[in-house]
Write an enzyme that holds these catalytic residues in place. Structure first.
Site, PDB file in Angstrom:
ATOM      1  CE  LYS A 136     108.622  71.369 101.736  1.00 44.83           C
ATOM      2  NZ  LYS A 136     110.189  71.465 101.567  1.00 44.83           N
ATOM      3  CG  HIS A 139     107.530  62.723 102.593  1.00 45.64           C
ATOM      4  ND1 HIS A 139     108.347  61.781 103.049  1.00 45.64           N
ATOM      5  CD2 HIS A 139     108.330  63.636 102.683  1.00 45.64           C
ATOM      6  CE1 HIS A 139     109.561  62.397 103.462  1.00 45.64           C
ATOM      7  NE2 HIS A 139     109.235  63.522 103.113  1.00 45.64           N
ATOM      8  CG  HIS A 142     107.870  63.238 107.310  1.00 47.86           C
ATOM      9  ND1 HIS A 142     107.262  63.741 106.369  1.00 47.86           N
ATOM     10  CD2 HIS A 142     108.824  63.621 107.844  1.00 47.86           C
ATOM     11  CE1 HIS A 142     108.142  64.806 106.072  1.00 47.86           C
ATOM     12  NE2 HIS A 142     109.108  64.833 106.857  1.00 47.86           N
TER      13      HIS A 142
END
Length: 576
Positions: A136, A139, A142
């Protein structure tokens, strides 16, 4: 150092108030340096005293009364009063000699080797941070989690805590079923080898879009996840392959940030133990079933399910929180930690409130030592290519923009590896921009602002460190520890030394609140004072004794600055 001066003040005050010095020392605070006016070095607020011969109703009179009973001596040159406090000024020669000798002696441990921090209970701390989801989007949240968690781990470790740095990967659940099912249709082994994270994300985007329109694709994802949960060899082999490749790629990027982990954990580790948690909840009579078949834990005070947490799907499978419960219980048993800190964005606040409450209901006493350090969101972080996808994109952008800035600057020095320097300075810019405000606040990111070489930026910290390091080339007698304090009487030197007195207090406050902004602000102040002193006192053209004293002073600033920067996760550069 500050502790020696606090002790001298405390011993006098203790004789007047009949209190042991140990109770007074933590209440004596170094006064922040004021740029425009002279201020005392230390202050003691009378209303902060826990007991003793003090009438707490009248602080001003009590301060004056206490001050009148104290006397100046070889350490304390002036005693005064402020609003409800007694103030102290330290003998200037003694201040200069003591602070510089202490930094020379302690090096990077200056401020940490302090009486103020000596009684801090130290034990085992587990810090869970970064925690990206495989396949995933990596972003900006993180990135924040990575920077903040690394700082907390650095700080605890520097102060003598044993720290386990943990990366808890999102490597299970329906999104992984999508990738597993979609790889045969959209995947390419060559692209996977070339850029695993990017390609897995591309597959995820395509299969996710397809599953919204095509029920068969959604069913395929659910079937893949079911095979995975049932231990199907082919599904497990593909999952292991994706996970290992992802960790390898993450490790490369973390290495650029100077971030390391002791353990890569993940939701997948607790898929079976999550079922044990459900059995435990059921056996204790804590697991309730709703009308639609979901398993919940009642969190209401009244026991009427007005507040609850869903821990099991209607089909009997576990959820994210169930796996988190299993992970927390496992860590409690495996590590017997003194504290566990989760670093995630504030949108997960309710999740952690539920997690801690359920652990409390289960009678897990260690939950009292669990903490959620939450942070706000970042808006506006785009690369020239567009929206941020992975951390690597952000680091590449920071390096590329910094290289351009260095090439355009007339003051840039020639470095052996301009790209490496640009990377370290760019990362410093990202870290400072991220840590300079209250963690819980949202903020808007601007590349131009973050990469400015002036103002409160990471670039300014790096510039100051490089400037101080360049002075070492002028220092021929650095082995000589003795120096003449009379060579360091300039007001800019005194202001800087007084600022250095506060370092242990800043570390103490930063540790107590786990808010790096206090340390960032302190290092900015130190850098500004260092630059003022650099303009005010000169080394070139000075006599050997004067040059030696001044170089010792500048090097000690550099040592403290570098130490603080490393705590933040910044690698200081020697030239830029």
């Amino acid at each position: 150092m500050a502790c020696l001066f606090r002790r001298a003040i405390a011993e006098q005050v203790s004789q007047v108030l009949g209190l042991p010095p140990e109770k007074i020392v933590p209440r004596i605070h170094a006064v922040p340096v004021h740029r425009k006016k002279e201020s005392p070095d230390f202050q003691l607020y009378v209303n902060s005293m826990p007991e003793g011969n003090i009438d707490t109703a009248c602080h001003k009179e009590n301060a004056q009364k206490l001050a009148s009973k104290l006397a100046t001596n070889s350490v304390i040159s002036e005693i005064g009063t402020g609003r409800g406090c007694v103030t102290f000024k330290i003998n200037r020669d003694l201040l200069t000699k003591t602070v510089l000798k202490k930094i020379t002696q302690d090096g990077s441990l200056y401020g940490i080797n302090s009486e103020l921090l000596s009684n801090t209970p130290k034990g085992l701390t587990v810090v869970e941070y970064s925690s990206p989801n495989i396949a995933k989007k990596f972003h900006v949240g993180h990135l924040r989690s990575t920077i903040i968690g690394n700082f907390i781990a650095n700080l605890k470790e520097a102060l003598g805590f044993k720290v386990i740095r943990m990366n808890y990967l999102g490597d299970w659940g329906f999104q992984f079923g999508l990738v597993g099912a979609g790889f045969s249709k959209y995947g390419c082994e060559e692209k996977l080898k070339a850029n695993p994270l990017q390609h897995l994300f591309e597959v995820y985007v395509k299969v996710s879009a397809a599953s919204e329109k095509d029920e068969d694709m959604k069913q395929s994802a659910q079937d893949f996840m079911l095979r995975l949960e049932n231990g199907n060899p082919q599904a497990l082999s593909l999952w292991t392959h994706f996970r290992d490749l992802s960790i390898e790629e993450y490790a490369k990027v973390y290495n650029r940030l100077g971030v390391q982990f002791d353990e890569y954990s993940g939701e997948s580790f607790y898929k079976e133990k999550a079922n044990d948690v459900l059995k435990l909840l059921k056996n204790k009579g804590i697991l309730k079933t709703t009308g639609d078949g979901k398993g919940v834990v009642d969190l209401s005070e009244q026991g009427d399910l007005s507040a609850y947490s869903v821990v099991m799907r209607s089909d009997g499978t576990s959820l994210y929180i169930t796996r988190d419960l299993a992970a927390a219980i496992d860590r409690m048993e495996r590590y017997a930690f003194n504290e566990m800190i989760y670093v995630t964005d504030k949108s997960q606040q309710t999740h952690f409130e539920h997690l801690f409450k359920i652990l409390e209901i289960l009678g897990k006493e260690q939950v009292g030592n669990c903490q959620h350090v939450k942070f706000g969101r970042v808006q506006g972080m785009h690369t020239r290519k567009g929206d941020v996808i992975f951390l690597e994109d952000v680091l590449d952008e920071a390096r590329s923009r910094m290289l351009q800035n260095m090439a355009n600057s007339k003051t840039s020095k020639t470095t052996e590896d301009p790209s490496d320097t640009a990377e370290k300075v760019g990362i410093a810019a990202l870290i400072v921009q991220d840590l300079k405000g209250p963690l819980v606040n949202d903020y808007r990111f601007y590349w131009d602002q973050a990469l400015q070489s002036y103002g409160d930026t990471g670039v300014f910290l790096q510039y100051t460190h490089a400037r101080l390091h360049s002075l070492l080339n002028l220092w021929d007698t650095r082995e000589k520890e003795e120096f003449d304090a009379n060579c360091l009487q300039d007001p800019s030197v005194t202001s800087t030394l007084r600022h250095l007195l506060r370092y242990d207090e800043v570390i103490h406050k930063t540790l107590k609140e786990l808010q790096p902004r206090y340390l960032v602000s302190y290092l900015m102040g130190l850098s500004h004072l260092a630059n003022v002193a650099h303009h005010s006192i000169h080394v070139k053209g000075s006599s050997p004794d004067v040059a030696h004293a001044r170089l010792l002073f500048f090097n000690n600033i550099r040592v403290v600055l570098a130490s603080g920067m490393r705590l933040l996760g910044i690698t200081p550069v020697d030239k830029m």
